[in-house]
Design a protein around this motif. Sequence first.
Motif, PDB file in Angstrom:
ATOM      1  N   VAL A 132     -30.137  15.264-132.636  1.00  0.00           N
ATOM      2  CA  VAL A 132     -29.402  15.338-131.563  1.00  0.00           C
ATOM      3  C   VAL A 132     -30.906  15.583-130.218  1.00  0.00           C
ATOM      4  N   ALA A 133     -31.304  17.277-131.046  1.00  0.00           N
ATOM      5  CA  ALA A 133     -32.391  17.803-130.097  1.00  0.00           C
ATOM      6  C   ALA A 133     -33.719  16.636-130.065  1.00  0.00           C
ATOM      7  N   ARG A 134     -34.185  16.250-131.235  1.00  0.00           N
ATOM      8  CA  ARG A 134     -35.222  16.015-130.697  1.00  0.00           C
ATOM      9  C   ARG A 134     -35.215  13.831-130.113  1.00  0.00           C
ATOM     10  N   CYS A 135     -33.679  13.970-129.997  1.00  0.00           N
ATOM     11  CA  CYS A 135     -33.549  12.625-129.414  1.00  0.00           C
ATOM     12  C   CYS A 135     -33.891  12.375-127.928  1.00  0.00           C
ATOM     13  N   GLY A 136     -34.417  13.242-127.559  1.00  0.00           N
ATOM     14  CA  GLY A 136     -34.591  13.712-126.369  1.00  0.00           C
ATOM     15  C   GLY A 136     -36.431  12.879-125.911  1.00  0.00           C
ATOM     16  N   GLY A 137     -36.855  13.324-127.156  1.00  0.00           N
ATOM     17  CA  GLY A 137     -38.524  13.534-127.539  1.00  0.00           C
ATOM     18  C   GLY A 137     -38.927  14.849-126.864  1.00  0.00           C
ATOM     19  N   GLU A 138     -40.460  15.324-126.948  1.00  0.00           N
ATOM     20  CA  GLU A 138     -40.976  16.725-127.095  1.00  0.00           C
ATOM     21  C   GLU A 138     -39.864  17.623-125.762  1.00  0.00           C
ATOM     22  N   GLU A 139     -40.376  16.621-124.979  1.00  0.00           N
ATOM     23  CA  GLU A 139     -39.730  16.540-123.166  1.00  0.00           C
ATOM     24  C   GLU A 139     -38.453  17.904-123.064  1.00  0.00           C
ATOM     25  N   LYS A 140     -37.871  17.624-124.138  1.00  0.00           N
ATOM     26  CA  LYS A 140     -36.725  17.845-123.779  1.00  0.00           C
ATOM     27  C   LYS A 140     -35.931  18.555-124.579  1.00  0.00           C
ATOM     28  N   PHE A 141     -36.752  18.567-125.757  1.00  0.00           N
ATOM     29  CA  PHE A 141     -35.993  19.229-127.438  1.00  0.00           C
ATOM     30  C   PHE A 141     -35.744  20.889-126.211  1.00  0.00           C
ATOM     31  N   PHE A 142     -36.649  21.777-126.347  1.00  0.00           N
ATOM     32  CA  PHE A 142     -35.975  22.944-126.607  1.00  0.00           C
ATOM     33  C   PHE A 142     -34.991  23.093-125.139  1.00  0.00           C
ATOM     34  N   GLY A 143     -35.140  22.601-124.838  1.00  0.00           N
ATOM     35  CA  GLY A 143     -33.702  22.796-123.887  1.00  0.00           C
ATOM     36  C   GLY A 143     -32.190  21.854-124.557  1.00  0.00           C
ATOM     37  N   ILE A 144     -32.277  20.857-125.125  1.00  0.00           N
ATOM     38  CA  ILE A 144     -31.190  20.924-125.884  1.00  0.00           C
ATOM     39  C   ILE A 144     -30.593  21.645-126.696  1.00  0.00           C
ATOM     40  N   ALA A 145     -31.738  22.567-127.812  1.00  0.00           N
ATOM     41  CA  ALA A 145     -32.094  23.288-128.440  1.00  0.00           C
ATOM     42  C   ALA A 145     -30.568  23.714-128.227  1.00  0.00           C
ATOM     43  N   ASP A 146     -31.456  25.029-127.043  1.00  0.00           N
ATOM     44  CA  ASP A 146     -30.747  26.217-126.424  1.00  0.00           C
ATOM     45  C   ASP A 146     -28.873  25.761-126.438  1.00  0.00           C
ATOM     46  N   MET A 147     -28.919  24.328-125.051  1.00  0.00           N
ATOM     47  CA  MET A 147     -27.326  23.940-125.638  1.00  0.00           C
ATOM     48  C   MET A 147     -26.401  23.609-126.991  1.00  0.00           C
ATOM     49  N   ILE A 148     -27.156  23.495-128.049  1.00  0.00           N
ATOM     50  CA  ILE A 148     -26.738  23.969-128.932  1.00  0.00           C
ATOM     51  C   ILE A 148     -26.660  24.852-129.616  1.00  0.00           C
ATOM     52  N   TYR A 149     -27.466  25.667-129.928  1.00  0.00           N
ATOM     53  CA  TYR A 149     -27.545  27.277-130.188  1.00  0.00           C
ATOM     54  C   TYR A 149     -26.301  28.140-129.345  1.00  0.00           C
ATOM     55  N   ASP A 150     -26.985  27.719-128.019  1.00  0.00           N
ATOM     56  CA  ASP A 150     -25.353  28.285-126.726  1.00  0.00           C
ATOM     57  C   ASP A 150     -23.797  28.038-127.492  1.00  0.00           C
ATOM     58  N   GLN A 151     -24.075  27.381-127.892  1.00  0.00           N
ATOM     59  CA  GLN A 151     -22.532  26.204-128.388  1.00  0.00           C
ATOM     60  C   GLN A 151     -22.512  26.711-129.990  1.00  0.00           C
ATOM     61  N   GLN A 152     -22.800  27.023-130.283  1.00  0.00           N
ATOM     62  CA  GLN A 152     -22.490  27.084-131.638  1.00  0.00           C
ATOM     63  C   GLN A 152     -21.755  27.261-131.888  1.00  0.00           C
ATOM     64  N   ARG A 153     -20.481  27.975-131.899  1.00  0.00           N
ATOM     65  CA  ARG A 153     -19.132  28.449-132.395  1.00  0.00           C
ATOM     66  C   ARG A 153     -18.159  27.387-131.928  1.00  0.00           C
ATOM     67  N   ASP A 154     -18.222  26.643-131.088  1.00  0.00           N
ATOM     68  CA  ASP A 154     -17.490  25.391-131.148  1.00  0.00           C
ATOM     69  C   ASP A 154     -17.745  24.576-131.726  1.00  0.00           C
ATOM     70  N   TRP A 155     -19.136  23.877-131.483  1.00  0.00           N
ATOM     71  CA  TRP A 155     -19.132  22.314-132.282  1.00  0.00           C
ATOM     72  C   TRP A 155     -19.419  22.779-133.568  1.00  0.00           C
ATOM     73  N   THR A 156     -19.357  24.183-134.470  1.00  0.00           N
ATOM     74  CA  THR A 156     -19.386  23.542-135.544  1.00  0.00           C
ATOM     75  C   THR A 156     -18.605  23.943-136.007  1.00  0.00           C
ATOM     76  N   GLN A 157     -17.168  23.907-134.810  1.00  0.00           N
ATOM     77  CA  GLN A 157     -15.603  23.202-135.373  1.00  0.00           C
ATOM     78  C   GLN A 157     -15.140  22.583-136.124  1.00  0.00           C
ATOM     79  N   GLY A 158     -14.348  22.201-136.983  1.00  0.00           N
ATOM     80  CA  GLY A 158     -13.253  20.762-137.026  1.00  0.00           C
ATOM     81  C   GLY A 158     -13.721  20.009-138.008  1.00  0.00           C
ATOM     82  N   GLU A 159     -13.261  18.628-138.924  1.00  0.00           N
ATOM     83  CA  GLU A 159     -14.137  18.287-139.613  1.00  0.00           C
ATOM     84  C   GLU A 159     -15.135  17.233-138.749  1.00  0.00           C
ATOM     85  N   PRO A 160     -15.817  16.504-140.077  1.00  0.00           N
ATOM     86  CA  PRO A 160     -17.463  16.393-139.693  1.00  0.00           C
ATOM     87  C   PRO A 160     -17.367  15.048-138.953  1.00  0.00           C
ATOM     88  N   ALA A 161     -16.261  14.247-138.402  1.00  0.00           N
ATOM     89  CA  ALA A 161     -16.309  13.236-137.499  1.00  0.00           C
ATOM     90  C   ALA A 161     -16.073  14.627-135.754  1.00  0.00           C
TER      91      ALA A 161
END
Length: 201
Positions: A95-124
């Motif tokens: 997902v982070a790489r999906c936007g290319g180099e221009e968006k990678f670090f911005g998306i990565a920041d969002m993924i890290y910031d929300q890590q406790r939330d998005w990692t919860q639940g079943e795989p789906a």
Amino acid sequence: MKRLIATAALALAVLTGPVQAQDAPDTSQITEMTMGPEDAPVTLIEYASFTCPHCASFHAGPFKQLKADYIEDGQLHFIYRDVYFDRFGLWASMVARCGGEEKFFGIADMIYDQQRDWTQGEPAEIAGNLRRIGKVAGLEPDTLEACLNDQDKAQALVAWYQQNAEADNVTSTPTLIINGEKHSNMAYDDLKAIIDDKLAE
């Protein structure tokens, strides 16, 4: 701190499904995600996993300070390299790489910031959480689906991670390689002292 235990073959099987023995993923098209000039006097490589809490803490604190103190004024070339402990970290990377180099670090920041939330639940549910992050970051749904379902890219990413981790003898995350010297996670003041010493050489 998470430990690397999977061999390349096991990692590929666990993360991307069965892989034939004769398959050799092409890693030549994988883009290195970087910040700062390549000719900076100090190069710092961070090996990190999107599912590693210590990595999330590093990006919330020391990484932001690195950007302000060294990257933005051209003193440091920063390279981010993925480590995949599980398929969820791989999905997050895709997902982070999906936007290319221009968006990678911005998306990565969002993924890290929300890590406790998005990692919860079943795989789906986890996949759905990552899709939401991608959409908030401005990725089109069709583009996002194409990225998440690109099995060739997934296998190449896992093979690339394993090559890098073996070459640099990475056994935990975050691992920092500073001008070729390996360091474990540390407080920012200690990291700053090492960088300042390198700049003074």
